[in-house]
Design a protein around this motif. Structure first.
Motif, mmCIF file in Angstrom:
data_model
loop_
_atom_site.group_PDB
_atom_site.id
_atom_site.type_symbol
_atom_site.label_atom_id
_atom_site.label_comp_id
_atom_site.label_asym_id
_atom_site.label_seq_id
_atom_site.Cartn_x
_atom_site.Cartn_y
_atom_site.Cartn_z
ATOM 1 N N ARG A 1 0.834 -1.202 0.000
ATOM 2 C CA ARG A 1 0.000 0.000 0.000
ATOM 3 C C ARG A 1 0.869 1.252 0.000
ATOM 4 O O ARG A 1 1.829 1.361 0.745
ATOM 5 C CB ARG A 1 -0.896 0.001 1.239
ATOM 6 C CG ARG A 1 -1.881 1.166 1.246
ATOM 7 C CD ARG A 1 -2.617 1.288 2.587
ATOM 8 N NE ARG A 1 -3.518 0.190 2.882
ATOM 9 C CZ ARG A 1 -4.784 0.364 3.302
ATOM 10 N NH1 ARG A 1 -5.295 1.570 3.419
ATOM 11 N NH2 ARG A 1 -5.521 -0.673 3.613
ATOM 12 N N LEU A 2 0.507 2.222 -0.856
ATOM 13 C CA LEU A 2 1.243 3.490 -0.883
ATOM 14 C C LEU A 2 0.981 4.217 0.427
ATOM 15 O O LEU A 2 -0.144 4.257 0.914
ATOM 16 C CB LEU A 2 0.794 4.357 -2.055
ATOM 17 C CG LEU A 2 1.019 3.784 -3.457
ATOM 18 C CD1 LEU A 2 0.697 4.832 -4.512
ATOM 19 C CD2 LEU A 2 2.440 3.285 -3.623
ATOM 20 N N THR A 3 2.020 4.825 0.978
ATOM 21 C CA THR A 3 1.897 5.471 2.285
ATOM 22 C C THR A 3 1.605 6.958 2.151
ATOM 23 O O THR A 3 1.641 7.531 1.068
ATOM 24 C CB THR A 3 3.186 5.291 3.092
ATOM 25 O OG1 THR A 3 4.269 5.825 2.328
ATOM 26 C CG2 THR A 3 3.440 3.820 3.369
ATOM 27 N N VAL B 1 -7.130 -0.511 -5.404
ATOM 28 C CA VAL B 1 -7.637 -1.727 -4.763
ATOM 29 C C VAL B 1 -8.973 -1.446 -4.079
ATOM 30 O O VAL B 1 -9.093 -0.517 -3.277
ATOM 31 C CB VAL B 1 -6.638 -2.257 -3.709
ATOM 32 C CG1 VAL B 1 -7.140 -3.575 -3.132
ATOM 33 C CG2 VAL B 1 -5.256 -2.427 -4.326
ATOM 34 N N ARG B 2 -9.965 -2.253 -4.397
ATOM 35 C CA ARG B 2 -11.304 -2.102 -3.814
ATOM 36 C C ARG B 2 -11.687 -3.401 -3.126
ATOM 37 O O ARG B 2 -11.777 -4.443 -3.765
ATOM 38 C CB ARG B 2 -12.302 -1.782 -4.920
ATOM 39 C CG ARG B 2 -13.761 -1.796 -4.495
ATOM 40 C CD ARG B 2 -14.130 -0.551 -3.717
ATOM 41 N NE ARG B 2 -15.570 -0.459 -3.529
ATOM 42 C CZ ARG B 2 -16.198 -0.763 -2.385
ATOM 43 N NH1 ARG B 2 -15.501 -1.155 -1.339
ATOM 44 N NH2 ARG B 2 -17.511 -0.652 -2.296
ATOM 45 N N ILE C 1 -9.803 11.030 0.738
ATOM 46 C CA ILE C 1 -10.632 10.836 -0.447
ATOM 47 C C ILE C 1 -11.637 11.979 -0.559
ATOM 48 O O ILE C 1 -12.315 12.319 0.412
ATOM 49 C CB ILE C 1 -11.381 9.486 -0.381
ATOM 50 C CG1 ILE C 1 -10.365 8.340 -0.415
ATOM 51 C CG2 ILE C 1 -12.377 9.367 -1.525
ATOM 52 C CD1 ILE C 1 -10.993 6.971 -0.178
ATOM 53 N N TYR C 2 -11.676 12.596 -1.748
ATOM 54 C CA TYR C 2 -12.658 13.646 -2.048
ATOM 55 C C TYR C 2 -13.621 13.102 -3.090
ATOM 56 O O TYR C 2 -13.209 12.714 -4.172
ATOM 57 C CB TYR C 2 -11.938 14.895 -2.580
ATOM 58 C CG TYR C 2 -12.848 15.968 -3.137
ATOM 59 C CD1 TYR C 2 -14.011 16.341 -2.474
ATOM 60 C CD2 TYR C 2 -12.547 16.616 -4.336
ATOM 61 C CE1 TYR C 2 -14.840 17.321 -2.985
ATOM 62 C CE2 TYR C 2 -13.367 17.608 -4.858
ATOM 63 C CZ TYR C 2 -14.513 17.955 -4.174
ATOM 64 O OH TYR C 2 -15.338 18.929 -4.683
ATOM 65 N N SER D 1 -8.074 3.158 5.139
ATOM 66 C CA SER D 1 -9.352 2.601 4.690
ATOM 67 C C SER D 1 -9.270 1.091 4.512
ATOM 68 O O SER D 1 -8.290 0.571 3.987
ATOM 69 C CB SER D 1 -9.769 3.240 3.366
ATOM 70 O OG SER D 1 -10.921 2.573 2.857
ATOM 71 N N GLY D 2 -10.319 0.414 4.925
ATOM 72 C CA GLY D 2 -10.358 -1.030 4.759
ATOM 73 C C GLY D 2 -11.029 -1.439 3.465
ATOM 74 O O GLY D 2 -11.154 -2.627 3.159
ATOM 75 N N ARG D 3 -11.472 -0.436 2.672
ATOM 76 C CA ARG D 3 -12.201 -0.801 1.450
ATOM 77 C C ARG D 3 -11.710 -0.124 0.187
ATOM 78 O O ARG D 3 -12.165 -0.457 -0.922
ATOM 79 C CB ARG D 3 -13.692 -0.532 1.635
ATOM 80 C CG ARG D 3 -14.004 0.857 2.163
ATOM 81 C CD ARG D 3 -15.500 1.016 2.376
ATOM 82 N NE ARG D 3 -15.828 2.387 2.750
ATOM 83 C CZ ARG D 3 -17.035 2.905 2.638
ATOM 84 N NH1 ARG D 3 -18.026 2.171 2.168
ATOM 85 N NH2 ARG D 3 -17.262 4.145 3.010
#
Length: 171
Positions: free
Chosen positions: A3-5, A26-27, A73-74, A130-132
């Motif tokens: 995951r990008l930090t 990733v979703r 996230i926007y 985020s977990g999703r």
DNA sequence: TCGACGATTGCC
DNA sequence: GCAATCGTCGAG
């Protein structure tokens, strides 16, 4: 972990936007299934001076999240029908965001969110936690060819900003 | 409150 | 070419 930090998104939007090409979106769905897509097309929206950027009208309930630090996230609704997915960039109080316009398999920002079941509920979530929804490493930067063009659908933004080559396409 | 409008899409 | 469709924002 790929995951990008936070650091990736804390840079200027004109660095982050092209840097997202070839990365993996990733979703994780509610049923636990994880789907991955290469990012193929993005646009940069940079600050209050950029007349195409929603923050050009200043701080409002909708644009508030763009004033937070990179990695958030926007999301906003356009034409009453389509959710636009954006990633906030740079440090606090510099309103910038990258619009995710295309991923492998789906071209068009509205179709993308519709097919990935992304909506208003993602507003303000952080890609670091985020977990999703998050972004992972993908292709190497030297494997990618990047084309730049003016941004789509912003003819109202004045001569200077509507001609900025701030749309980045892979391939 | 009210009206104008939009970082799009798909059908005529 | 143009309608669909509704949240947002500034004006009244």
């Amino acid at each position: 972990m790929n995951r990008l930090t936070r650091d990736f998104f804390m840079r200027d939007v004109l660095e982050v936007a092209p840097g997202l090409l070839g990365k993996t979106l990733v979703r994780k769905q509610e049923n636990g299934i994880i789907k991955k897509y290469l990012i193929t097309e993005v646009e940069a929206y940079k600050g209050e001076k950029d007349l195409a950027c929603h923050a050009s009208k200043g701080r409002t309930p909708r644009t508030e999240i763009m004033y937070h630090e990179g990695g958030h996230i926007y999301i906003y609704l356009i034409y009453g029908m389509y959710w636009m997915l954006n990633f906030v960039t740079a440090i606090k109080d510099t309103p910038q965001a990258v619009l995710i316009r295309g991923i492998e398999g789906y071209n068009g920002p509205g179709k993308l969110t519709r097919n990935l079941f992304i909506d208003k509920s993602f507003y303000g979530e952080n890609l670091n936690s985020s977990g999703r929804l998050w972004v992972e490493k993908g292709l190497k930067q030297n494997e990618i060819k990047i084309k730049t063009t003016p941004r789509i659908g912003i003819d109202y933004a004045g001569e200077i900003y509507k001609n900025k080559l701030w749309r980045f396409v892979m391939g």
